[in-house]
Scaffold this active site. Structure first.
Site, short mmCIF file in Angstrom:
data_model
loop_
_atom_site.label_atom_id
_atom_site.label_comp_id
_atom_site.label_asym_id
_atom_site.label_seq_id
_atom_site.Cartn_x
_atom_site.Cartn_y
_atom_site.Cartn_z
CG HIS A 105 -1.99 -1.02 1.21
ND1 HIS A 105 -2.84 -1.20 0.14
CD2 HIS A 105 -2.32 -1.98 2.12
CE1 HIS A 105 -3.66 -2.21 0.39
NE2 HIS A 105 -3.36 -2.71 1.58
CG ASP B 69 -3.03 -8.48 0.51
OD1 ASP B 69 -2.29 -8.81 1.45
OD2 ASP B 69 -4.06 -7.78 0.67
CG HIS C 110 -6.71 -5.35 1.77
ND1 HIS C 110 -6.20 -6.28 2.65
CD2 HIS C 110 -7.91 -4.95 2.25
CE1 HIS C 110 -7.07 -6.42 3.66
NE2 HIS C 110 -8.11 -5.64 3.44
CG ASP D 28 -5.36 -9.93 3.10
OD1 ASP D 28 -5.24 -10.35 1.93
OD2 ASP D 28 -4.95 -8.81 3.47
#
Ligand code: ZN
Length: 287
Positions: free
Chosen positions: A114, A150, A152, A229
């Site tokens: 991120h 991931d 996200h 995740d």
């Protein structure tokens, strides 16, 4: 299999934060017990030259002082050193993949995908995978692919690698989840955004399509932002992958025969060690 790890990465935490030291500490314990033949190497910190390909000097300086970067991303006095070490581990994994055709996994924290050029966010401070991708290009690898599974969206990786020649970024993620980006393909960044609660088969189909795009690119190196995740039991997301699915992803990487390195991104369930082990076993070819 080489595991890049420095125990010091478990020696910081923000109280109550899901990105907690036990994620890595429990994984170390499980991997050491199950795979006594795997090689453990301690990384050094990333050098300035490598960091500056992805981040400006002002960002490196900002990491050395408060206040907090956002509600999820605390300033801690030692955080810049931890982030540099995790970036160094990503670089070492990349070097091992290229020099020895080996399989190397960076088991470090904080995660990185991120972090944008100018901003620490979403538990991330430096973008380790982008730093490694740009270093591989600087080493002369003609085509470098980054694969991010991931749950996200790897907004920072996309922002840094956007438009960079010789780099393809392919990512499968949960739409509308943090940070809310990644809904469209761009020239070299291919996004598969899945609605929350998408059936497991749909998720695997998207992963398969993203992996096909990587293979079609014919990269000399694949760097994997391995986040766990999207697991059905993860407390932060609404996706349905199972442990065996991460093994399948590892199988795909192995079967491609492309030199590959992977780094840990997210993954917050108590089953994280098993998920990582599944991926690594698939990748390594263990039964
Ligand atoms: Zn994540």
């Amino acid at each position: 299999m080489v595991i890049l790890h420095d125990p010091s990465c478990t020696r910081y935490h923000a109280p109550g934060h899901p990105e907690r030291p036990q994620r890595v500490a429990a994984t170390v314990e499980l991997l050491r017990k199950r795979h006594p033949d795997w090689v453990w190497q301690q990384p050094g910190p990333a050098g300035e030259e490598a960091l500056l390909r992805a981040h400006p000097p002002a960002h490196l300086e900002r990491l050395t002082r408060g206040p907090d970067f956002d509600a999820d991303t605390a300033f801690l006095p030692e955080i810049a050193a931890h982030a540099r070490l995790a970036a160094g581990a990503a670089l070492a994994a990349m070097d091992l993949a290229l020099d020895r055709g080996g399989k190397a996994f960076s088991l470090m924290r904080p995660p990185g995908h991120h972090a944008t050029r100018n901003r620490a966010m979403g538990f991330c401070y430096l973008n380790h995978i982008a730093i490694a991708a740009l270093a591989a290009r600087a080493r002369g690898v003609e085509r470098v692919a980054v694969w991010d599974f991931d749950a996200h969206h790897g907004n920072g990786t996309e922002a840094i690698l956007q438009g960079k020649p010789g780099i393809l970024f392919a990512i499968v993620h949960e739409e509308f989840s943090y940070p809310g980006t990644g809904t469209a393909h761009t020239a070299n960044c291919r996004n598969w955004a899945l609605p929350p609660l998408s059936p497991r088969a749909d998720h695997l189909a998207a992963l398969n399509a993203s992996w096909d795009s990587i293979r079609a690119f014919q990269p000399g190196l694949v760097l994997v932002s391995a986040g766990f995740d999207a697991y059905a039991g993860d407390p932060l997301t609404d996706m349905y992958l199972e442990t065996e699915d991460f093994r399948t992803l590892g199988n795909w990487v192995r079967e491609s025969g492309i030199p590959s390195a992977a780094i840990l991104e997210g993954g917050y369930s108590d089953h994280l060690p098993e998920l990582i082990d599944g991926f690594l076993c698939g990748w390594n070819g263990a039964t």
